[in-house]
Design a protein around this motif. Structure first.
Motif, mmCIF file in Angstrom:
data_model
loop_
_atom_site.group_PDB
_atom_site.id
_atom_site.type_symbol
_atom_site.label_atom_id
_atom_site.label_comp_id
_atom_site.label_asym_id
_atom_site.label_seq_id
_atom_site.Cartn_x
_atom_site.Cartn_y
_atom_site.Cartn_z
ATOM 1 N N ALA A 1 -28.591 28.211 -48.019
ATOM 2 C CA ALA A 1 -27.537 27.452 -47.325
ATOM 3 C C ALA A 1 -27.153 26.198 -48.104
ATOM 4 O O ALA A 1 -26.048 25.682 -47.942
ATOM 5 N N ARG B 1 -23.852 28.882 -42.976
ATOM 6 C CA ARG B 1 -24.470 29.868 -43.869
ATOM 7 C C ARG B 1 -25.768 30.413 -43.285
ATOM 8 O O ARG B 1 -26.104 31.583 -43.475
ATOM 9 N N ASN B 2 -26.501 29.570 -42.563
ATOM 10 C CA ASN B 2 -27.748 30.023 -41.944
ATOM 11 C C ASN B 2 -27.562 30.555 -40.529
ATOM 12 O O ASN B 2 -28.398 31.330 -40.053
ATOM 13 N N PRO C 1 -24.385 32.086 -39.032
ATOM 14 C CA PRO C 1 -22.990 32.535 -38.975
ATOM 15 C C PRO C 1 -22.560 32.819 -37.534
ATOM 16 O O PRO C 1 -23.339 33.348 -36.739
ATOM 17 N N SER D 1 -19.295 27.785 -48.867
ATOM 18 C CA SER D 1 -20.289 26.882 -49.452
ATOM 19 C C SER D 1 -20.272 25.478 -48.870
ATOM 20 O O SER D 1 -21.062 24.634 -49.286
ATOM 21 N N ASP E 1 -18.515 32.894 -42.952
ATOM 22 C CA ASP E 1 -19.556 31.872 -42.813
ATOM 23 C C ASP E 1 -20.673 32.080 -43.837
ATOM 24 O O ASP E 1 -21.172 31.124 -44.430
ATOM 25 N N LEU E 2 -21.063 33.326 -44.041
ATOM 26 C CA LEU E 2 -22.141 33.627 -44.970
ATOM 27 C C LEU E 2 -21.768 33.312 -46.417
ATOM 28 O O LEU E 2 -22.618 32.926 -47.225
#
Length: 529
Positions: free
Chosen positions: A440, A56-57, A59, A50, A46-47
């Motif tokens: 993110a 991304r923020n 996970p 893209s 997740d991190l």
């Protein structure tokens, strides 16, 4: 990285470490390591991915949102419908934008989800002789008589400043505009390095704070303006008089939020409140406004220059038009901002009870210019909750030449309307200056989505025009739009809205009480009656 947003990842790391230690001590089975290991791998994926700003923020946690989206049809009554049982329009807008931004199919079976019997429902009348249009790249010319006229798309990015949006969001919008061949309005926060970096065409919005072209005392600096305005990337200059979110209201960016980047971009001191006055200091009359517009046009090297406003007192706009007639100074364009629009934060009373809605404001501007035979010399842009191709078609039909959208392109970036913009804790990294949160927004991916949303929206507009038997958006008129006015009656918009004929105001044919009362009283030398 130790924020609560990453709590699930750190919990997986801790669980994995504890269970690994127990397994090493022969007190637990190694099979217990599978679950925390799998969660950790999911979190790391997740991190690093893209495609999804939420993941991304947030996970691991973010997958709960996508789970609820997946089962949405089964839980609609709990998560989607409002108190009336109808789907809120903003959710429909978001759904359309997300699908178009991701180039997903936005067609659906089983007919409309709207109540076509509801009063106020509108549609485009179709023709039994549909047309064929070769391209959806619809354009108009702004400032054809100027040294540097612009071929403008009929759908563009509305004003949103760096500072309100993150640097990555600005970059993604601007790169998307470059990919799609449309234009990006800077907002009043001036031209940031993030606007410059991607090379997309810009409308530079100059507001009362004169950010990017101001002296130390806050007054306008013509030399600084000319230096920026003559950049090939800047195609048009827009003087902002007011905006739909909070017309007649200034603004303050607190000192704590004035980062070194924002201070450098706006030309304001670091560590001090950044003030946007409620009014301009360079002019105080309708004629003064036009002279300022003309001055900026000269300083920019002859680029199309105009102004943006949310209509307030009608006699003030009448005074501006009278000043045009008396001085011969014409703006190349006017952008009408509806009070229902605005992605920026504003006091509740201003959001709900100040400013004229787009339909009425646009009609006033269109009719007044028509009534003095200036409509064909001045282009009109419009903004205010315009997201779908129908929104664009309807707005063009009642008098606009092109449309701008703010929230539509924010949705394309991944905005989920969390309404945390003012807290600097935007969950998708769009409206924040937090460097960790804004990571993110992966610029190449989001830029493609911005371009996709624009392209698919214009394709949908092309299909609407073909169904109506038309060739270009400029062919749209109010009689092409139908509205239900009661359960048993529908009427054409041309029969419901009031339109002047060319030259009416010059000939004293006021037609409507508004013009009959206030047009004779309006003054070119004062905004007052």
């Amino acid at each position: 990285m130790f924020s609560r947003r990453y709590g699930a990842v750190w919990s997986a790391v801790l669980a994995l470490a504890v269970l690994a230690a127990l397994a090493a001590a022969h007190r637990a089975s190694a099979w217990w390591l599978v679950l925390p290991s799998a969660l950790l791998l999911v979190g790391l994926h997740d991190l690093l991915q893209s495609r999804h700003a939420i993941l991304r923020n947030y996970p691991i946690w973010g997958h709960l949102r996508f789970f609820f989206e997946f089962v949405r049809p089964e839980i609609r009554q709990y998560f989607i419908e409002d108190d009336t049982g109808e789907m809120p329009f903003s959710r429909q807008q978001r759904s359309i934008v997300y699908q178009r931004a991701k180039s997903e199919v936005d067609s659906r079976p089983f007919g409309t989800e709207l109540d076509v019997r509801a009063v106020g429902h509108e549609w485009v009348g179709h023709s039994l002789a549909p047309s064929r249009i070769d391209s959806a790249d619809f354009r108009i010319t702004v400032g054809p008589q100027r040294a540097q006229p612009v071929q403008l798309s009929v759908f563009n990015i509305s004003a949103m400043s760096f500072g309100a949006l993150s640097g990555n969001a600005i970059r993604a919008l601007n790169r998307g505009a470059r990919i799609g061949g449309f234009i990006h309005d800077t907002g009043e926060g001036s031209i940031s390095p993030y606007h410059r970096q991607e090379g997309g065409d810009l409308i530079w919005e100059v507001a009362s704070g004169y950010f990017g072209c101001r002296r130390a005392d806050g007054s306008f600096d013509p030399d600084k303006f000319a230096e920026q305005a003559r950049s090939p990337q800047v195609k048009m200059i827009e003087v902002k008089l007011s905006q739909g979110a909070k017309p007649g209201h200034g603004g303050v960016l607190p000192a704590a939020k004035v980062t070194p980047e924002i201070a450098a971009t706006r030309g304001v001191p670091l560590g001090q409140d950044c003030v946007s006055p409620a009014r301009h200091s360079e002019f105080s009359t309708p004629l003064g406004l036009l002279q300022f517009v003309d001055r900026l046009r000269d300083l920019s090297g002859g680029k199309p220059t105009g102004f943006k406003l949310c209509i307030g007192h009608p006699w003030e706009f009448f005074g501006i038009v009278k000043a045009m007639l008396e001085s011969g100074i014409l703006p190349d364009f006017i952008v009408v901002d509806g009070a229902e629009g605005g992605t920026g934060a504003a006091p509740l009373e201003f959001v709900d009870h100040i400013g004229t809605p787009l339909q009425e404001g646009l009609l006033l501007v269109h009719n007044t210019l028509l009534g003095v035979n200036l409509r064909d010399k001045i282009r009109i842009g419009a903004s205010g909750k315009l997201v779908t191709a129908f929104d664009v078609a309807r707005t063009l039909a009642i008098g606009a030449d092109w449309c701008n959208s703010a929230r539509g392109f924010m949705f394309a970036l991944g905005c989920v309307q969390a309404q945390k913009c003012h807290t600097d804790r935007c969950p998708t990294g769009v409206a924040t200056q937090d460097p960790v949160r804004q990571r993110a927004v992966v610029v190449p991916d989001k830029a493609e989505r911005v371009a996709n949303f624009h392209r698919h929206t214009l394709h949908a507009l092309q299909e609407l025009l073909q169904a109506a038997g038309l060739q270009h958006p400029s062919d749209l008129r109010a009689h092409h739009i139908v509205r239900r006015v009661s359960v048993n009656e529908v009427r054409l918009l041309s029969d419901l809205l009031k339109f002047l004929a060319p030259g009416d105001l010059l000939n004293g044919n006021y037609r409507y009480q508004l013009y009959e009362k206030y047009w004779p009283m309006a003054r070119s030398d004062s905004f007052a009656l």
